[in-house]
Design a protein around this motif. Structure first.
Motif, PDB file in Angstrom:
ATOM      1  N   SER A   1       0.867  -1.177   0.000  1.00  0.00           N
ATOM      2  CA  SER A   1       0.000   0.000   0.000  1.00  0.00           C
ATOM      3  C   SER A   1       0.901   1.223   0.000  1.00  0.00           C
ATOM      4  N   GLY A   2       0.412   2.313  -0.539  1.00  0.00           N
ATOM      5  CA  GLY A   2       1.238   3.513  -0.649  1.00  0.00           C
ATOM      6  C   GLY A   2       2.338   3.301  -1.684  1.00  0.00           C
ATOM      7  N   SER A   3       3.384   4.102  -1.568  1.00  0.00           N
ATOM      8  CA  SER A   3       4.500   3.926  -2.508  1.00  0.00           C
ATOM      9  C   SER A   3       5.249   2.659  -2.125  1.00  0.00           C
ATOM     10  N   SER A   4       5.485   1.806  -3.110  1.00  0.00           N
ATOM     11  CA  SER A   4       6.142   0.530  -2.821  1.00  0.00           C
ATOM     12  C   SER A   4       7.258   0.245  -3.807  1.00  0.00           C
ATOM     13  N   ALA A   5       8.289  -0.340  -3.276  1.00  0.00           N
ATOM     14  CA  ALA A   5       9.382  -0.862  -4.091  1.00  0.00           C
ATOM     15  C   ALA A   5       9.769  -2.189  -3.465  1.00  0.00           C
ATOM     16  N   VAL A   6      10.258  -3.089  -4.285  1.00  0.00           N
ATOM     17  CA  VAL A   6      10.612  -4.425  -3.794  1.00  0.00           C
ATOM     18  C   VAL A   6      12.075  -4.701  -4.103  1.00  0.00           C
ATOM     19  N   ALA A   7      12.778  -5.202  -3.091  1.00  0.00           N
ATOM     20  CA  ALA A   7      14.143  -5.690  -3.289  1.00  0.00           C
ATOM     21  C   ALA A   7      14.029  -7.198  -3.506  1.00  0.00           C
ATOM     22  N   PHE A   8      14.254  -7.631  -4.727  1.00  0.00           N
ATOM     23  CA  PHE A   8      14.231  -9.058  -5.059  1.00  0.00           C
ATOM     24  C   PHE A   8      15.630  -9.601  -4.806  1.00  0.00           C
ATOM     25  N   VAL A   9      15.760 -10.473  -3.819  1.00  0.00           N
ATOM     26  CA  VAL A   9      17.059 -10.966  -3.382  1.00  0.00           C
ATOM     27  C   VAL A   9      17.328 -12.333  -3.997  1.00  0.00           C
ATOM     28  N   THR A  10      18.427 -12.424  -4.724  1.00  0.00           N
ATOM     29  CA  THR A  10      18.795 -13.705  -5.325  1.00  0.00           C
ATOM     30  C   THR A  10      19.959 -14.359  -4.580  1.00  0.00           C
ATOM     31  N   GLY A  11      20.627 -13.611  -3.750  1.00  0.00           N
ATOM     32  CA  GLY A  11      21.753 -14.151  -2.981  1.00  0.00           C
ATOM     33  C   GLY A  11      21.373 -14.357  -1.532  1.00  0.00           C
ATOM     34  N   ASP A  12      22.295 -14.022  -0.652  1.00  0.00           N
ATOM     35  CA  ASP A  12      22.099 -14.187   0.779  1.00  0.00           C
ATOM     36  C   ASP A  12      21.128 -13.136   1.313  1.00  0.00           C
ATOM     37  N   PRO A  13      19.975 -13.549   1.865  1.00  0.00           N
ATOM     38  CA  PRO A  13      19.006 -12.583   2.389  1.00  0.00           C
ATOM     39  C   PRO A  13      19.561 -11.738   3.540  1.00  0.00           C
TER      40      PRO A  13
END
Length: 190
Positions: A78-90
């Protein structure tokens, strides 16, 4: 709304985000309102090759998450959103986001999914406090090696005790002049 009525660019965007969810070990949702373009670039650099940071549309991201089998993220979208898609070590990505958010309070970590489990913002901060995967694996391997060495010493102890006892008995017999120790028992029996 039927998929045929949706614009082709939105269908492509949903498919791309769906694939990112499927290919990622973690996905962290943030609010980015108030960050400049330069700060977003800096954040992307801070995450490095370990994660891809992408500004998303909430509706399309909800659809993509559902298609990827993730239903828990709706509360964070909700609101402004951005996603960090992690492919390595979280852990590394969580550290990068936490450290950046400390310096830039406009970045707010909302929550995310790590290896299929839902994490609130506090949980992600706890994850960021962990040591890296490599360090944890090295500690585990060291602990296992120490346990195995201890077990080997424990198993070897009765054998070495037996050898020492047998050697002491042999020495005693040799000191007595090689006398047969069974003879006195036979003599008493008669």
């Amino acid at each position: 709304m039927a998929r045929e009525q949706v614009a082709p660019d939105k269908i492509a965007a949903v498919e791309e985000i769906t694939n990112k969810f499927r290919d990622s070990s973690a996905a962290v949702v943030t609010a980015y309102t108030g960050l400049s373009v330069a700060q977003l670039k800096e954040l992307r650099r801070a995450l490095g090759d370990n994660a891809q940071y992408r500004v998303v549309k909430n509706t399309l991201t909800k659809i993509a998450a559902k298609e990827a089998g993730i239903t828990e993220l709706d509360e964070f979208l909700s609101g402004s959103s951005a996603v960090a898609f992690v492919t390595g070590d979280p852990v590394e990505a969580a550290k990068g986001l936490r450290d950046f958010a400390k310096e830039n309070p406009a970045l707010v970590i909302k929550g995310g999914i790590v290896d299929g489990a839902l994490y609130a913002a506090d949980d992600l901060n706890k994850l960021a406090d962990l040591e890296s995967r490599e360090v944890l694996l090295a500690k585990l391997a060291g602990g296992m090696k120490a346990s195995m060495a201890k077990a080997a010493a424990t198993f070897q102890a009765p054998l070495s005790k037996f050898v020492r006892t047998a050697d002491a008995l042999r020495s005693k017999v040799e000191e007595q002049g090689g006398a047969d120790t069974t003879a006195p028992a036979e003599a008493e029996a008669e």
